[in-house]
Design a protein around this motif. Structure first.
Motif, PDB file in Angstrom:
ATOM      1  N   TRP A 160      17.904  45.258  13.559  1.00 36.55           N
ATOM      2  CA  TRP A 160      18.978  46.098  14.083  1.00 36.55           C
ATOM      3  C   TRP A 160      19.435  47.131  13.059  1.00 36.55           C
ATOM      4  O   TRP A 160      19.821  48.251  13.426  1.00 36.55           O
ATOM      5  CB  TRP A 160      20.146  45.230  14.557  1.00 36.55           C
TER       6      TRP A 160
ATOM      7  N   TYR B  23      12.741  38.444  14.873  1.00 36.43           N
ATOM      8  CA  TYR B  23      11.932  39.155  15.866  1.00 36.43           C
ATOM      9  C   TYR B  23      10.515  39.228  15.311  1.00 36.43           C
ATOM     10  O   TYR B  23      10.304  39.518  14.135  1.00 36.43           O
ATOM     11  CB  TYR B  23      12.462  40.564  16.114  1.00 36.43           C
TER      12      TYR B  23
ATOM     13  N   ALA C  36      21.395  42.785  22.848  1.00 37.13           N
ATOM     14  CA  ALA C  36      22.017  41.649  22.167  1.00 37.13           C
ATOM     15  C   ALA C  36      23.484  41.985  21.977  1.00 37.13           C
ATOM     16  O   ALA C  36      23.890  43.151  22.081  1.00 37.13           O
ATOM     17  CB  ALA C  36      21.363  41.393  20.810  1.00 37.13           C
TER      18      ALA C  36
ATOM     19  N   THR D 142      19.656  37.580  22.322  1.00 41.72           N
ATOM     20  CA  THR D 142      18.816  38.739  22.610  1.00 41.72           C
ATOM     21  C   THR D 142      17.987  38.542  23.873  1.00 41.72           C
ATOM     22  O   THR D 142      17.483  37.448  24.136  1.00 41.72           O
ATOM     23  CB  THR D 142      17.872  39.012  21.431  1.00 41.72           C
TER      24      THR D 142
ATOM     25  N   ASP E  49      16.472  39.247  12.485  1.00 42.45           N
ATOM     26  CA  ASP E  49      17.100  40.049  13.529  1.00 42.45           C
ATOM     27  C   ASP E  49      18.054  41.090  12.947  1.00 42.45           C
ATOM     28  O   ASP E  49      18.137  42.224  13.436  1.00 42.45           O
ATOM     29  CB  ASP E  49      17.807  39.163  14.547  1.00 42.45           C
TER      30      ASP E  49
ATOM     31  N   THR F 278      11.649  37.294  20.569  1.00 43.79           N
ATOM     32  CA  THR F 278      12.971  37.368  19.952  1.00 43.79           C
ATOM     33  C   THR F 278      13.602  35.982  19.978  1.00 43.79           C
ATOM     34  O   THR F 278      13.464  35.244  20.956  1.00 43.79           O
ATOM     35  CB  THR F 278      13.894  38.362  20.678  1.00 43.79           C
TER      36      THR F 278
END
Length: 566
Positions: free
Chosen positions: A127, A107, A154, A139, A123, A102
């Motif tokens: 999410w 990621y 995060a 993160t 990222d 991360t």
């Protein structure tokens, strides 16, 4: 005033840095107004031509201490995802068959046997898939070997919130579920639950935050205190998805004058009887501290409480200055931000001993707390303490007069084997920023001895890294590096450790293979595997210290002096 005597094992191989213990703790002066404020993560406009070829994985021959090395996500990758941030906040963990990386911006998942990338996404896309929306950052990720699942934390789109994601299985490319809660309400203006930390033991998950807020809508963001969030393990790892049911929040305001530290790290432990430990750097002193969270279980933390604080009173130190690198010494001076003395990565318990690591500049003080001497170089310090009594067992400063050592992390297995990773740089010919590793073992008295020499994991591709500056231009702004690294233990083999850290890629220019590039400097991440069975046990102390370089040992007696603040 007391001073510990130290016996030199080898004057040529070991530098002994002995701190002077004053009758009161050395006071930090208004740290929250300077280095204690982490500062914003900076986004650089995305450039879709800003792409770089991924470096090939390195698979070493059987029997090599470093058995694999491969590149993780890079600033080149993040730019193509329009998520181009500095610094990367380098983080990763190993699972059953994968390694997950991360960063601020992306990621990615890798086959841990080959180092081949299996997938990468922004990222925000991750999410959104897990049920949250908007931007995030800082993160942290870990793997729960008991549950065979990953957990990630995060801060959320509203930076006062924290969001937690847990994988459905041990496949990081599969489904994830998430939850969100308010980490810090603040003053109502720009509240941020900053620098969230993450730790797991048999009862709970521990998330610490440094809290920032504005006094008014137009005011500046200032440090306000800390929060320790304690969430029962069963609330997060269950069949229906993570929740924060039966969570307990411990918030300590700066205005209270209470010292509960900052960058609070829960202690990772797989021992059923060792839970609820916390290690942190003091708010007010150049010192580290510990306390316990008691009265919790794997199902409920609401009735938990915190014990009194114990200061370890290790040998003296101050915040390290900026790190050196070759070109910058000649052109722009020392610029690499080595952060501060916070415990920036995971703390571990094994066999009743707690192992932590942080960055310092070793120093001596007079009886009034005034600085007498410093080394003027950043050192990585390992501290080993007794989990039951909080007594200091061992302390090692890793450093020398030619390099700066910073952004360290460690992990420890049930055998007391400790693997550390860190960055090293200097002004000489070997001064490029490099990601390094070492192996230590614990003897019968709980003392560490070095089992390997310094292991070069990845050297930067440039000797002149400027965080966000263009090629040939002077470094501008705070040259942040990190802000952390990580070492994790392989859940399938306790003698294999996985390390992730940062190194500098080439500048983004046509002459370096990037046609149409913007000319900016670029960070990257590197993952390495270390097998402790390939590190031989030294036959004698003479053999052991031959690879030490300049490693200083210093200890001092515990003192628990607390100042009162009006």
């Amino acid at each position: 005033m007391s001073k510990m005597g130290v016996t030199a094992l080898s004057a040529a191989a070991v530098a002994l840095l002995c701190g002077t213990a004053a009758s009161a703790q050395e006071i930090k002066h208004a740290w929250w107004a300077t280095k204690g404020v982490q500062g914003p993560t900076i986004q650089i406009p995305g450039d879709l031509t800003d792409s770089g070829t991924r470096l090939s994985p390195q698979l070493n021959a059987p029997g090599s201490a470093v058995f694999i090395g491969f590149e993780g996500s890079t600033q080149f990758d993040n730019a193509t995802l329009a998520r181009n941030f500095i610094p990367p906040d380098t983080m990763g963990t190993v699972g059953g068959s994968q390694y997950v990386v991360t960063t601020n911006g992306s990621y990615s998942v890798y086959d841990k046997a080959t180092g081949n990338r299996l997938g990468i996404m922004s990222d925000t896309a991750f999410w959104a898939g897990a049920g949250q929306t908007g931007a995030n950052g800082d993160t942290r990720i870990m793997y729960n070997a008991d549950a065979h699942r990953y957990i990630m934390v995060a801060f959320g789109a509203n930076t006062k919130d924290l969001q937690i994601a847990v994988s459905d299985t041990d496949n990081a490319l599969g489904g994830w579920k998430s939850t969100k809660f308010e980490g810090y309400a603040g003053f109502g203006f720009g509240a941020t639950a900053d620098y969230p930390t993450l730790a797991l033991d048999k009862n709970a998950v521990y998330i610490g935050t440094n809290n920032f807020a504005k006094a008014s809508a137009t005011g500046s963001n200032s440090f306000r205190g800390t929060t320790l969030n304690v969430i029962p393990l069963d609330s997060l790892f269950n069949a229906t998805g993570p929740t924060t049911a039966n969570m307990k929040q411990f918030t300590t305001t700066l205005a209270s004058g209470e010292d509960r530290g900052y960058a609070i790290q829960g202690v990772n432990s797989s021992s059923a009887g060792s839970t609820g430990k916390v290690v942190s750097t003091s708010l007010y002193y150049y010192n580290t501290m510990t306390y316990d969270v008691t009265g919790l279980s794997s199902t409920d933390a609401t009735g938990s409480s915190r014990s009194a604080v114990t200061y370890f009173n290790e040998s003296g130190f101050v915040n390290a200055g900026p790190g050196r690198q070759p070109t910058d010494i000649a052109a722009n001076g020392r610029i690499i931000d080595t952060l501060d003395e916070r415990v920036s990565s995971s703390v571990y318990e094994s066999n009743g001993k707690i192992y932590s690591l942080y960055t310092v500049d070793p120093a001596t003080f007079d009886a009034q707390g005034n600085v007498l001497t410093t080394t003027d170089h950043a050192h990585v310090r390992i501290l080993v303490t007794d989990a039951a009594t909080n007594a200091t067992i061992d302390e090692i400063n890793i450093g020398d007069s030619s390099h700066d050592y910073y952004q360290g992390s460690l992990a420890v297995n049930a055998n007391g084997e400790v693997v550390i990773g860190y960055n090293r740089s200097g002004s000489g010919t070997d001064g490029k920023i490099a990601f390094m590793g070492r192996v230590f073992r614990t003897d019968g008295n709980g003392h560490l001895y070095q089992a390997s020499g310094e292991l070069m994991l990845k050297e930067s591709l440039t000797n002149d890294y400027h965080n966000g500056s263009l090629y040939g231009q002077a470094a501008a702004g705070r040259q942040r590096w990190g802000d952390y690294s990580q070492v994790s233990l392989d859940p399938n083999d306790p003698t294999k450790f996985w390390l992730i850290g940062e190194f500098a890629r080439e500048y983004n220019l046509t002459q370096f293979g990037h046609p149409g590039g913007t000319g900016g400097s670029r960070w990257s991440t590197w993952i390495a595997g270390i097998d402790t069975t390939a590190v031989p046990e030294p036959a004698t102390w003479a053999m052991m210290i031959a690879g030490f370089g300049m490693v200083g040992f210093a200890m001092r007696r515990s003192q628990n002096v607390k100042l009162s603040f009006a």
